[in-house]
Design a protein around this motif. Structure first.
Motif, PDB file in Angstrom:
ATOM      1  N   LYS A   1       0.736   4.022  -3.011  1.00 19.01           N
ATOM      2  CA  LYS A   1       0.428   5.417  -2.706  1.00 19.01           C
ATOM      3  C   LYS A   1       1.518   6.342  -3.246  1.00 19.01           C
TER       4      LYS A   1
ATOM      5  N   GLU B   1      -6.368  10.751   3.984  1.00 19.87           N
ATOM      6  CA  GLU B   1      -5.176   9.901   3.862  1.00 19.87           C
ATOM      7  C   GLU B   1      -4.508   9.720   5.216  1.00 19.87           C
TER       8      GLU B   1
ATOM      9  N   THR C   1       0.810  -1.221   0.000  1.00 21.69           N
ATOM     10  CA  THR C   1       0.000   0.000   0.000  1.00 21.69           C
ATOM     11  C   THR C   1       0.849   1.280   0.000  1.00 21.69           C
TER      12      THR C   1
END
Length: 566
Positions: free
Chosen positions: A219, A353, A215
Protein backbone atom coordinates in the motif's frame (compact mmCIF):
# COMPACT_ATOMS: atom_id res chain seq x y z
CA UNK A 1 22.61 11.59 12.86
CA UNK A 2 19.93 10.26 15.16
CA UNK A 3 20.19 6.77 16.63
CA UNK A 4 17.78 4.02 15.74
CA UNK A 5 16.09 4.08 19.13
CA UNK A 6 15.59 7.84 18.92
CA UNK A 7 14.22 7.60 15.39
CA UNK A 8 11.80 4.84 16.39
CA UNK A 9 10.59 6.68 19.47
CA UNK A 10 10.09 9.92 17.52
CA UNK A 11 8.50 8.38 14.42
CA UNK A 12 6.36 5.46 15.61
CA UNK A 13 5.94 6.08 19.36
CA UNK A 14 2.74 4.04 19.58
CA UNK A 15 4.47 0.88 18.28
CA UNK A 16 7.73 0.83 20.30
CA UNK A 17 8.55 1.45 23.97
CA UNK A 18 8.83 5.14 24.84
CA UNK A 19 12.44 6.33 25.03
CA UNK A 20 12.80 8.37 28.24
CA UNK A 21 16.53 9.14 28.17
CA UNK A 22 19.66 8.00 26.37
CA UNK A 23 23.46 8.19 26.26
CA UNK A 24 24.19 6.80 22.76
CA UNK A 25 27.92 7.30 23.20
CA UNK A 26 27.81 4.72 25.99
CA UNK A 27 24.98 2.60 24.61
CA UNK A 28 22.62 3.53 27.46
CA UNK A 29 18.89 3.77 26.78
CA UNK A 30 16.09 4.14 29.32
CA UNK A 31 12.64 3.04 28.15
CA UNK A 32 9.27 3.45 29.79
CA UNK A 33 7.67 0.34 31.25
CA UNK A 34 4.95 -1.24 29.09
CA UNK A 35 1.62 -2.17 30.63
CA UNK A 36 0.94 -5.39 28.79
CA UNK A 37 1.69 -9.06 28.25
CA UNK A 38 4.32 -10.70 26.07
CA UNK A 39 3.04 -12.90 23.30
CA UNK A 40 3.44 -16.61 23.93
CA UNK A 41 6.15 -18.53 22.14
CA UNK A 42 3.47 -20.69 20.49
CA UNK A 43 1.37 -17.66 19.57
CA UNK A 44 -1.83 -18.18 17.62
CA UNK A 45 -1.97 -17.14 13.95
CA UNK A 46 -4.05 -14.07 14.84
CA UNK A 47 -1.34 -12.96 17.30
CA UNK A 48 1.35 -13.36 14.67
CA UNK A 49 -0.88 -11.44 12.28
CA UNK A 50 -0.89 -8.51 14.73
CA UNK A 51 2.88 -8.68 15.28
CA UNK A 52 3.62 -8.71 11.56
CA UNK A 53 1.13 -5.91 10.89
CA UNK A 54 2.76 -3.84 13.60
CA UNK A 55 6.23 -4.56 12.22
CA UNK A 56 5.20 -3.48 8.74
CA UNK A 57 3.69 -0.26 10.11
CA UNK A 58 7.02 0.49 11.80
CA UNK A 59 8.93 -0.17 8.58
CA UNK A 60 6.64 2.13 6.62
CA UNK A 61 6.64 4.83 9.29
CA UNK A 62 10.40 5.04 9.71
CA UNK A 63 11.32 4.58 6.05
CA UNK A 64 11.68 8.31 5.41
CA UNK A 65 14.15 8.59 8.31
CA UNK A 66 16.83 6.34 6.83
CA UNK A 67 18.98 9.20 5.44
CA UNK A 68 19.15 10.67 8.96
CA UNK A 69 20.12 7.41 10.64
CA UNK A 70 23.68 6.22 10.91
CA UNK A 71 22.65 2.59 11.21
CA UNK A 72 24.21 -0.73 10.23
CA UNK A 73 23.51 -2.22 6.84
CA UNK A 74 23.35 -5.84 5.82
CA UNK A 75 26.18 -7.78 4.20
CA UNK A 76 25.96 -7.87 0.38
CA UNK A 77 24.74 -11.31 -0.67
CA UNK A 78 28.11 -12.43 -2.07
CA UNK A 79 29.79 -11.60 1.25
CA UNK A 80 26.95 -13.19 3.19
CA UNK A 81 27.34 -16.47 1.29
CA UNK A 82 31.15 -16.32 1.62
CA UNK A 83 31.04 -15.79 5.38
CA UNK A 84 28.28 -18.36 5.83
CA UNK A 85 30.33 -21.11 4.21
CA UNK A 86 33.47 -20.04 6.08
CA UNK A 87 31.49 -20.56 9.30
CA UNK A 88 30.11 -23.92 8.12
CA UNK A 89 33.57 -25.08 6.94
CA UNK A 90 35.29 -24.12 10.18
CA UNK A 91 37.28 -21.16 8.85
CA UNK A 92 37.94 -18.02 10.89
CA UNK A 93 35.68 -15.04 10.25
CA UNK A 94 36.48 -11.44 11.12
CA UNK A 95 33.74 -10.37 13.50
CA UNK A 96 33.14 -7.43 15.79
CA UNK A 97 32.52 -9.39 19.00
CA UNK A 98 34.81 -11.36 21.29
CA UNK A 99 33.80 -14.79 20.03
CA UNK A 100 35.34 -16.80 17.24
CA UNK A 101 33.28 -19.98 17.07
CA UNK A 102 32.64 -22.08 13.99
CA UNK A 103 29.96 -24.66 13.28
CA UNK A 104 31.93 -27.66 14.57
CA UNK A 105 32.58 -25.92 17.87
CA UNK A 106 28.87 -25.23 18.39
CA UNK A 107 27.06 -28.33 17.16
CA UNK A 108 29.81 -30.95 17.15
CA UNK A 109 32.15 -32.23 14.43
CA UNK A 110 29.87 -35.05 13.27
CA UNK A 111 26.84 -32.83 12.74
CA UNK A 112 28.94 -30.11 11.17
CA UNK A 113 30.37 -32.58 8.68
CA UNK A 114 26.85 -33.69 7.79
CA UNK A 115 25.80 -30.12 7.03
CA UNK A 116 28.95 -29.52 4.99
CA UNK A 117 28.02 -32.55 2.89
CA UNK A 118 24.45 -31.27 2.39
CA UNK A 119 25.16 -27.58 1.85
CA UNK A 120 28.58 -27.54 0.19
CA UNK A 121 27.42 -28.86 -3.22
CA UNK A 122 24.53 -26.38 -3.12
CA UNK A 123 26.68 -23.25 -2.69
CA UNK A 124 26.12 -21.88 -6.20
CA UNK A 125 22.41 -22.58 -5.98
CA UNK A 126 22.19 -20.87 -2.60
CA UNK A 127 24.07 -17.88 -4.01
CA UNK A 128 21.62 -17.77 -6.93
CA UNK A 129 18.64 -17.95 -4.59
CA UNK A 130 19.65 -15.25 -2.11
CA UNK A 131 20.84 -12.92 -4.90
CA UNK A 132 17.20 -12.45 -5.84
CA UNK A 133 16.78 -10.39 -2.69
CA UNK A 134 19.10 -7.72 -4.15
CA UNK A 135 16.13 -6.35 -6.11
CA UNK A 136 14.14 -5.60 -2.95
CA UNK A 137 13.94 -2.24 -1.18
CA UNK A 138 16.19 -1.87 1.86
CA UNK A 139 14.04 -1.47 4.97
CA UNK A 140 14.60 -1.48 8.70
CA UNK A 141 14.72 -5.17 9.66
CA UNK A 142 14.43 -6.25 13.28
CA UNK A 143 16.45 -9.46 12.77
CA UNK A 144 15.15 -11.02 16.01
CA UNK A 145 11.40 -10.78 15.44
CA UNK A 146 10.40 -13.54 17.84
CA UNK A 147 7.01 -13.42 19.52
CA UNK A 148 8.78 -12.86 22.86
CA UNK A 149 10.04 -9.52 21.53
CA UNK A 150 6.50 -8.22 21.09
CA UNK A 151 3.83 -7.38 23.61
CA UNK A 152 0.07 -6.88 23.70
CA UNK A 153 -0.62 -3.66 25.60
CA UNK A 154 -3.52 -3.17 27.95
CA UNK A 155 -5.33 -1.08 25.32
CA UNK A 156 -5.09 -3.93 22.79
CA UNK A 157 -2.31 -2.41 20.69
CA UNK A 158 0.95 -4.18 19.86
CA UNK A 159 4.49 -2.95 20.46
CA UNK A 160 7.81 -4.44 19.36
CA UNK A 161 11.01 -4.01 21.36
CA UNK A 162 14.64 -5.24 21.53
CA UNK A 163 15.91 -3.60 18.35
CA UNK A 164 19.58 -4.16 19.21
CA UNK A 165 20.16 -6.53 16.29
CA UNK A 166 18.33 -4.41 13.72
CA UNK A 167 19.79 -3.79 10.27
CA UNK A 168 18.92 -1.92 7.13
CA UNK A 169 18.35 -4.95 4.90
CA UNK A 170 16.14 -6.27 2.07
CA UNK A 171 12.43 -6.46 2.86
CA UNK A 172 11.63 -9.83 4.46
CA UNK A 173 14.97 -10.38 6.20
CA UNK A 174 13.22 -10.81 9.57
CA UNK A 175 10.30 -13.03 8.56
CA UNK A 176 12.03 -16.31 9.41
CA UNK A 177 11.74 -15.61 13.14
CA UNK A 178 7.93 -15.73 12.94
CA UNK A 179 7.88 -18.92 10.85
CA UNK A 180 10.66 -21.03 12.44
CA UNK A 181 12.76 -20.52 9.32
CA UNK A 182 12.39 -19.54 5.67
CA UNK A 183 10.81 -22.76 4.33
CA UNK A 184 7.25 -21.86 5.32
CA UNK A 185 7.64 -18.35 3.89
CA UNK A 186 9.04 -19.79 0.65
CA UNK A 187 6.27 -22.37 0.40
CA UNK A 188 3.47 -19.90 1.11
CA UNK A 189 4.64 -17.30 -1.40
CA UNK A 190 5.59 -19.72 -4.16
CA UNK A 191 2.78 -22.24 -3.85
CA UNK A 192 0.24 -22.67 -6.62
CA UNK A 193 -3.44 -22.20 -5.66
CA UNK A 194 -4.06 -25.96 -5.73
CA UNK A 195 -1.59 -26.39 -2.86
CA UNK A 196 -3.81 -24.26 -0.63
CA UNK A 197 -7.00 -26.27 -1.04
CA UNK A 198 -8.72 -27.94 1.88
CA UNK A 199 -9.90 -26.99 5.32
CA UNK A 200 -7.42 -25.66 7.89
CA UNK A 201 -4.62 -25.59 5.31
CA UNK A 202 -1.32 -24.54 6.98
CA UNK A 203 0.05 -23.02 3.75
CA UNK A 204 -2.96 -20.74 3.43
CA UNK A 205 -2.63 -19.78 7.10
CA UNK A 206 1.05 -18.94 6.63
CA UNK A 207 0.24 -16.89 3.53
CA UNK A 208 -2.37 -14.86 5.42
CA UNK A 209 0.24 -14.06 8.07
CA UNK A 210 2.86 -13.08 5.48
CA UNK A 211 0.27 -10.83 3.82
CA UNK A 212 -0.38 -9.10 7.16
CA UNK A 213 3.19 -7.86 6.82
CA UNK A 214 3.27 -7.36 3.06
CA UNK A 215 -0.02 -5.51 2.56
CA UNK A 216 1.00 -2.25 4.35
CA UNK A 217 4.30 -2.23 2.42
CA UNK A 218 2.48 -2.70 -0.88
CA UNK A 219 0.00 0.00 0.00
CA UNK A 220 2.92 2.36 0.74
CA UNK A 221 4.53 1.57 -2.61
CA UNK A 222 7.55 -0.16 -1.05
CA UNK A 223 6.75 -3.59 -2.47
CA UNK A 224 4.82 -5.00 -5.41
CA UNK A 225 3.28 -8.42 -5.89
CA UNK A 226 5.88 -9.76 -8.29
CA UNK A 227 8.72 -8.86 -5.91
CA UNK A 228 6.75 -10.39 -3.05
CA UNK A 229 6.45 -13.72 -4.84
CA UNK A 230 9.90 -13.93 -6.41
CA UNK A 231 12.27 -12.05 -4.09
CA UNK A 232 10.89 -11.93 -0.54
CA UNK A 233 11.38 -15.72 -0.06
CA UNK A 234 15.05 -15.12 -0.92
CA UNK A 235 15.28 -12.35 1.66
CA UNK A 236 13.87 -14.74 4.27
CA UNK A 237 16.59 -17.24 3.34
CA UNK A 238 19.24 -14.51 3.63
CA UNK A 239 17.80 -13.67 7.04
CA UNK A 240 18.25 -17.28 8.16
CA UNK A 241 21.89 -17.23 7.00
CA UNK A 242 22.45 -13.95 8.85
CA UNK A 243 20.90 -15.48 11.97
CA UNK A 244 23.16 -18.54 11.81
CA UNK A 245 26.23 -16.37 11.25
CA UNK A 246 25.39 -14.47 14.42
CA UNK A 247 26.49 -17.51 16.42
CA UNK A 248 30.05 -17.02 15.15
CA UNK A 249 30.24 -14.23 17.71
CA UNK A 250 29.83 -16.76 20.53
CA UNK A 251 32.82 -18.17 22.41
CA UNK A 252 33.77 -21.67 21.31
CA UNK A 253 32.22 -24.34 23.51
CA UNK A 254 32.50 -28.09 23.84
CA UNK A 255 29.19 -29.10 22.27
CA UNK A 256 27.14 -32.07 23.32
CA UNK A 257 24.51 -31.45 20.67
CA UNK A 258 21.78 -30.68 23.22
CA UNK A 259 22.49 -27.03 24.04
CA UNK A 260 20.02 -24.33 23.10
CA UNK A 261 22.59 -22.85 20.74
CA UNK A 262 23.10 -26.18 18.98
CA UNK A 263 19.34 -26.72 18.63
CA UNK A 264 18.77 -23.25 17.21
CA UNK A 265 21.55 -23.64 14.66
CA UNK A 266 20.58 -27.12 13.51
CA UNK A 267 16.93 -26.16 13.11
CA UNK A 268 17.84 -23.26 10.85
CA UNK A 269 20.33 -25.33 8.84
CA UNK A 270 17.73 -28.05 8.38
CA UNK A 271 15.37 -25.33 7.23
CA UNK A 272 17.90 -24.13 4.62
CA UNK A 273 18.31 -27.68 3.34
CA UNK A 274 14.53 -27.92 2.95
CA UNK A 275 14.33 -24.59 1.07
CA UNK A 276 17.09 -25.69 -1.30
CA UNK A 277 15.23 -28.90 -2.05
CA UNK A 278 12.08 -26.95 -2.88
CA UNK A 279 14.04 -24.50 -4.99
CA UNK A 280 15.93 -27.19 -6.86
CA UNK A 281 12.88 -29.35 -7.51
CA UNK A 282 10.77 -26.31 -8.48
CA UNK A 283 7.91 -27.63 -6.38
CA UNK A 284 6.32 -24.18 -6.49
CA UNK A 285 6.36 -22.57 -9.96
CA UNK A 286 7.27 -18.90 -10.45
CA UNK A 287 4.46 -16.40 -10.21
CA UNK A 288 4.13 -15.90 -13.94
CA UNK A 289 3.52 -19.62 -14.50
CA UNK A 290 0.70 -20.02 -11.99
CA UNK A 291 -2.39 -20.93 -13.94
CA UNK A 292 -5.99 -20.16 -13.21
CA UNK A 293 -7.99 -23.11 -11.94
CA UNK A 294 -9.73 -24.92 -14.77
CA UNK A 295 -13.00 -23.27 -15.76
CA UNK A 296 -16.13 -25.22 -16.62
CA UNK A 297 -16.01 -26.73 -20.10
CA UNK A 298 -18.98 -24.76 -21.38
CA UNK A 299 -19.00 -21.06 -20.59
CA UNK A 300 -21.39 -18.56 -22.20
CA UNK A 301 -19.97 -15.51 -23.93
CA UNK A 302 -19.52 -12.23 -22.15
CA UNK A 303 -21.63 -9.20 -22.94
CA UNK A 304 -19.95 -6.19 -24.50
CA UNK A 305 -18.86 -4.52 -21.22
CA UNK A 306 -20.04 -4.11 -17.67
CA UNK A 307 -19.98 -0.31 -18.03
CA UNK A 308 -23.35 -0.58 -19.80
CA UNK A 309 -24.76 -1.59 -16.41
CA UNK A 310 -23.26 1.39 -14.55
CA UNK A 311 -24.10 4.84 -13.28
CA UNK A 312 -21.44 7.20 -11.92
CA UNK A 313 -22.11 9.52 -9.00
CA UNK A 314 -20.56 12.97 -8.93
CA UNK A 315 -18.60 14.03 -5.87
CA UNK A 316 -21.47 16.33 -4.88
CA UNK A 317 -23.96 13.47 -5.15
CA UNK A 318 -21.69 11.21 -3.14
CA UNK A 319 -21.23 13.71 -0.34
CA UNK A 320 -24.76 15.12 -0.18
CA UNK A 321 -26.98 12.24 -1.33
CA UNK A 322 -28.84 14.66 -3.59
CA UNK A 323 -28.85 12.44 -6.68
CA UNK A 324 -30.24 13.94 -9.87
CA UNK A 325 -33.72 12.62 -10.66
CA UNK A 326 -32.66 11.67 -14.18
CA UNK A 327 -29.87 9.55 -12.74
CA UNK A 328 -32.29 7.85 -10.35
CA UNK A 329 -34.55 7.08 -13.29
CA UNK A 330 -31.61 5.62 -15.21
CA UNK A 331 -30.49 3.54 -12.21
CA UNK A 332 -33.99 2.16 -11.64
CA UNK A 333 -34.38 1.28 -15.32
CA UNK A 334 -30.98 -0.46 -15.51
CA UNK A 335 -31.64 -2.45 -12.34
CA UNK A 336 -35.18 -3.39 -13.30
CA UNK A 337 -34.13 -4.65 -16.72
CA UNK A 338 -30.83 -6.35 -15.78
CA UNK A 339 -31.31 -7.29 -12.12
CA UNK A 340 -27.99 -5.61 -11.33
CA UNK A 341 -26.59 -2.09 -11.19
CA UNK A 342 -22.97 -0.96 -10.90
CA UNK A 343 -22.42 2.33 -9.06
CA UNK A 344 -19.09 4.06 -9.56
CA UNK A 345 -17.76 6.69 -7.14
CA UNK A 346 -20.24 5.57 -4.47
CA UNK A 347 -17.58 5.94 -1.75
CA UNK A 348 -14.29 7.81 -1.52
CA UNK A 349 -11.13 5.77 -1.92
CA UNK A 350 -9.92 6.89 1.52
CA UNK A 351 -13.19 5.71 3.10
CA UNK A 352 -12.88 2.19 1.67
CA UNK A 353 -9.18 1.96 2.55
CA UNK A 354 -10.10 2.80 6.15
CA UNK A 355 -12.82 0.15 6.18
CA UNK A 356 -10.42 -2.44 4.75
CA UNK A 357 -7.81 -1.74 7.41
CA UNK A 358 -10.48 -2.05 10.09
CA UNK A 359 -11.73 -5.34 8.66
CA UNK A 360 -8.24 -6.85 8.46
CA UNK A 361 -7.50 -5.69 11.99
CA UNK A 362 -10.74 -6.91 13.58
CA UNK A 363 -11.21 -10.11 11.60
CA UNK A 364 -7.62 -11.17 10.88
CA UNK A 365 -8.16 -14.43 12.79
CA UNK A 366 -10.61 -15.52 10.08
CA UNK A 367 -8.08 -15.17 7.25
CA UNK A 368 -7.22 -18.85 7.11
CA UNK A 369 -8.92 -21.95 5.79
CA UNK A 370 -9.94 -23.12 9.25
CA UNK A 371 -13.61 -23.71 10.01
CA UNK A 372 -15.18 -21.17 12.34
CA UNK A 373 -18.41 -21.85 14.21
CA UNK A 374 -19.68 -18.31 13.70
CA UNK A 375 -19.19 -18.12 9.92
CA UNK A 376 -20.80 -19.68 6.89
CA UNK A 377 -18.63 -21.35 4.26
CA UNK A 378 -19.93 -20.20 0.89
CA UNK A 379 -17.48 -22.03 -1.34
CA UNK A 380 -13.89 -23.17 -1.55
CA UNK A 381 -11.79 -21.10 0.90
CA UNK A 382 -14.61 -18.57 1.02
CA UNK A 383 -16.49 -17.60 4.18
CA UNK A 384 -19.10 -15.12 5.32
CA UNK A 385 -18.80 -13.39 8.69
CA UNK A 386 -21.38 -11.06 10.24
CA UNK A 387 -19.86 -7.63 10.86
CA UNK A 388 -20.29 -6.32 14.38
CA UNK A 389 -21.74 -2.82 14.19
CA UNK A 390 -18.89 -1.18 16.06
CA UNK A 391 -16.52 1.48 14.79
CA UNK A 392 -16.15 2.01 11.89
CA UNK A 393 -18.85 -0.40 10.67
CA UNK A 394 -21.48 1.48 12.66
CA UNK A 395 -21.12 4.57 10.47
CA UNK A 396 -24.32 5.43 8.57
CA UNK A 397 -22.18 6.82 5.75
CA UNK A 398 -21.19 3.21 5.10
CA UNK A 399 -24.24 1.04 5.80
CA UNK A 400 -26.62 3.72 4.50
CA UNK A 401 -24.40 5.56 2.02
CA UNK A 402 -25.85 8.90 0.91
CA UNK A 403 -25.84 8.37 -2.88
CA UNK A 404 -27.03 4.77 -2.65
CA UNK A 405 -30.04 5.04 -0.34
CA UNK A 406 -32.09 7.08 -2.86
CA UNK A 407 -31.60 4.22 -5.33
CA UNK A 408 -32.55 1.61 -2.71
CA UNK A 409 -35.69 3.50 -1.73
CA UNK A 410 -36.70 3.98 -5.37
CA UNK A 411 -36.49 0.20 -5.89
CA UNK A 412 -37.76 -1.10 -2.52
CA UNK A 413 -39.83 1.83 -1.16
CA UNK A 414 -39.10 4.16 1.75
CA UNK A 415 -39.80 1.28 4.17
CA UNK A 416 -36.72 -0.73 3.14
CA UNK A 417 -34.75 -2.29 5.97
CA UNK A 418 -31.19 -3.58 6.33
CA UNK A 419 -31.70 -7.35 6.42
CA UNK A 420 -28.08 -8.46 6.75
CA UNK A 421 -24.64 -6.91 7.14
CA UNK A 422 -21.77 -9.30 6.42
CA UNK A 423 -18.42 -9.64 4.71
CA UNK A 424 -17.56 -12.47 2.32
CA UNK A 425 -13.83 -13.13 1.99
CA UNK A 426 -12.27 -15.24 -0.75
CA UNK A 427 -8.85 -16.42 0.37
CA UNK A 428 -5.85 -16.73 -1.98
CA UNK A 429 -6.20 -19.85 -4.07
CA UNK A 430 -9.97 -20.05 -3.73
CA UNK A 431 -11.73 -21.59 -6.71
CA UNK A 432 -14.75 -20.45 -8.71
CA UNK A 433 -18.06 -20.74 -6.93
CA UNK A 434 -20.90 -22.57 -8.58
CA UNK A 435 -23.42 -20.37 -10.33
CA UNK A 436 -26.29 -19.69 -7.94
CA UNK A 437 -29.04 -17.34 -6.81
CA UNK A 438 -29.10 -16.00 -3.25
CA UNK A 439 -32.79 -16.86 -2.95
CA UNK A 440 -35.36 -18.66 -5.02
CA UNK A 441 -38.35 -16.88 -6.52
CA UNK A 442 -41.05 -16.15 -3.97
CA UNK A 443 -43.80 -16.76 -6.53
CA UNK A 444 -42.50 -19.37 -9.02
CA UNK A 445 -46.00 -19.83 -10.39
CA UNK A 446 -45.80 -16.28 -11.73
CA UNK A 447 -43.33 -17.40 -14.40
CA UNK A 448 -41.54 -14.52 -16.10
CA UNK A 449 -43.87 -11.78 -14.91
CA UNK A 450 -42.06 -8.53 -14.20
CA UNK A 451 -42.36 -8.75 -10.42
CA UNK A 452 -40.52 -6.04 -8.45
CA UNK A 453 -37.55 -6.96 -6.23
CA UNK A 454 -38.21 -8.11 -2.68
CA UNK A 455 -34.53 -7.89 -1.65
CA UNK A 456 -31.24 -6.82 -3.14
CA UNK A 457 -27.61 -7.28 -2.16
CA UNK A 458 -25.21 -4.37 -2.25
CA UNK A 459 -21.58 -5.46 -2.68
CA UNK A 460 -18.84 -3.06 -1.58
CA UNK A 461 -15.38 -4.42 -2.51
CA UNK A 462 -12.65 -3.55 0.00
CA UNK A 463 -9.96 -4.26 -2.64
CA UNK A 464 -9.82 -3.64 -6.37
CA UNK A 465 -11.54 -6.38 -8.36
CA UNK A 466 -9.15 -7.47 -11.11
CA UNK A 467 -8.40 -10.51 -13.25
CA UNK A 468 -6.03 -11.72 -10.55
CA UNK A 469 -8.02 -10.97 -7.39
CA UNK A 470 -11.20 -12.13 -9.09
CA UNK A 471 -14.64 -10.58 -9.06
CA UNK A 472 -18.30 -11.59 -9.03
CA UNK A 473 -19.60 -12.89 -12.36
CA UNK A 474 -23.05 -11.48 -13.06
CA UNK A 475 -25.69 -12.80 -15.48
CA UNK A 476 -27.82 -9.79 -16.47
CA UNK A 477 -31.57 -10.40 -16.88
CA UNK A 478 -31.37 -13.76 -15.06
CA UNK A 479 -33.48 -12.52 -12.14
CA UNK A 480 -36.74 -13.35 -13.87
CA UNK A 481 -35.89 -16.85 -15.11
CA UNK A 482 -34.86 -20.11 -13.50
CA UNK A 483 -31.28 -21.08 -12.70
CA UNK A 484 -31.26 -23.75 -15.39
CA UNK A 485 -32.58 -21.34 -18.03
CA UNK A 486 -29.90 -18.76 -17.17
CA UNK A 487 -26.95 -21.14 -17.70
CA UNK A 488 -26.65 -20.28 -21.39
CA UNK A 489 -27.03 -16.52 -20.94
CA UNK A 490 -24.13 -14.07 -21.42
CA UNK A 491 -22.33 -12.82 -18.34
CA UNK A 492 -20.18 -9.89 -17.26
CA UNK A 493 -17.12 -9.83 -14.99
CA UNK A 494 -16.94 -6.29 -13.56
CA UNK A 495 -13.41 -5.16 -12.75
CA UNK A 496 -13.84 -2.31 -10.31
CA UNK A 497 -11.62 -0.02 -8.27
CA UNK A 498 -12.35 0.61 -4.61
CA UNK A 499 -15.07 3.19 -4.14
CA UNK A 500 -17.39 1.39 -6.54
CA UNK A 501 -20.27 -0.86 -5.48
CA UNK A 502 -22.95 -2.89 -7.19
CA UNK A 503 -26.48 -4.05 -6.49
CA UNK A 504 -27.86 -7.51 -7.29
CA UNK A 505 -31.47 -8.57 -7.24
CA UNK A 506 -31.76 -11.47 -4.76
CA UNK A 507 -32.89 -13.63 -7.71
CA UNK A 508 -29.90 -12.85 -9.96
CA UNK A 509 -27.62 -15.71 -11.08
CA UNK A 510 -24.02 -15.00 -10.13
CA UNK A 511 -20.82 -16.64 -8.91
CA UNK A 512 -17.67 -15.53 -7.15
CA UNK A 513 -14.59 -16.16 -9.30
CA UNK A 514 -11.28 -17.66 -8.23
CA UNK A 515 -8.81 -15.54 -6.28
CA UNK A 516 -5.44 -16.02 -8.00
CA UNK A 517 -3.70 -13.24 -6.07
CA UNK A 518 -1.75 -13.40 -2.81
CA UNK A 519 -4.33 -11.21 -1.06
CA UNK A 520 -7.62 -12.06 0.61
CA UNK A 521 -10.55 -10.55 -1.32
CA UNK A 522 -13.05 -9.14 1.22
CA UNK A 523 -16.33 -7.75 -0.09
CA UNK A 524 -18.91 -6.28 2.25
CA UNK A 525 -22.43 -7.51 1.57
CA UNK A 526 -25.45 -5.50 2.72
CA UNK A 527 -28.89 -6.85 1.94
CA UNK A 528 -31.67 -4.29 1.73
CA UNK A 529 -35.16 -5.77 1.67
CA UNK A 530 -38.83 -5.06 2.01
CA UNK A 531 -39.90 -5.03 5.69
CA UNK A 532 -42.01 -8.18 5.41
CA UNK A 533 -39.24 -10.37 3.95
CA UNK A 534 -36.94 -12.57 6.07
CA UNK A 535 -34.04 -14.71 4.84
CA UNK A 536 -34.31 -18.10 6.55
CA UNK A 537 -31.83 -19.84 4.25
CA UNK A 538 -28.39 -18.35 4.91
CA UNK A 539 -28.05 -17.70 8.64
CA UNK A 540 -27.98 -21.00 10.49
CA UNK A 541 -24.49 -20.31 11.93
CA UNK A 542 -24.80 -16.61 12.73
CA UNK A 543 -27.16 -13.70 13.00
CA UNK A 544 -27.67 -11.59 9.86
CA UNK A 545 -26.92 -8.36 11.75
CA UNK A 546 -24.86 -7.95 14.93
CA UNK A 547 -26.13 -5.03 17.03
CA UNK A 548 -24.44 -5.99 20.30
CA UNK A 549 -22.11 -2.97 20.23
CA UNK A 550 -24.50 -0.46 18.67
CA UNK A 551 -26.49 2.16 20.55
CA UNK A 552 -29.43 2.58 18.16
CA UNK A 553 -30.68 5.59 20.14
CA UNK A 554 -27.73 7.58 18.80
CA UNK A 555 -28.81 7.02 15.21
CA UNK A 556 -31.06 9.40 13.32
CA UNK A 557 -34.68 8.19 12.89
CA UNK A 558 -33.98 7.55 9.20
CA UNK A 559 -31.05 5.25 9.95
CA UNK A 560 -32.63 3.62 13.00
CA UNK A 561 -35.58 2.67 10.80
CA UNK A 562 -33.29 0.42 8.74
CA UNK A 563 -32.69 -1.67 11.87
CA UNK A 564 -36.11 -1.35 13.48
CA UNK A 565 -37.05 -4.96 12.73
CA UNK A 566 -34.30 -6.37 14.99
Amino acid sequence: MQTLHTALSNTVPERVPELLASRPDRGWYLFADIDGTKFARDAKPEDRYDILSCFAAIQVGIHAQYPNMGHRRYLPTNELVENFFMFVNGEEIEIAGDGSANLSQLVGSEKAEGYRAKLGPQRDRLQELVSRSDSLPVLLEHCDLRTSNAMRCADGSTVIFDWDDALLAPAGYSLHAQFSGAARVYRALRAAPAAMAGTDNPIASDLAQVMAWATPLMKAGLLDERALRSAVPSAAVAGVMHYVLGFADYPPVVPDGSSTIARNITRRLDDLVMVLKMYEASVAPPADTIKQPTSPKVEPAKTSHWSKLAVTFTQTERESGDVASTKLDEAAELFGRNGTLIMENAFSTAHIERMREAYLSQYGSYLSSANHDDTLRVGDKRFMVTLAMNAPFDEPDFFAAKPIMPVVKRLLSDDAILGSYTCVTSLPGSKDQRMHKDHSALFPEAGEMALPPFAMTMIVPLVDLTEETGTTRLVPESHRISSSASKSMPHVDPHLTIGSAFLMDFRLSHRGLANRSLHPRPIVSMVYQRPWFRDYLNYDNQSPVDLADLDISKLSPEHAKLLSWL
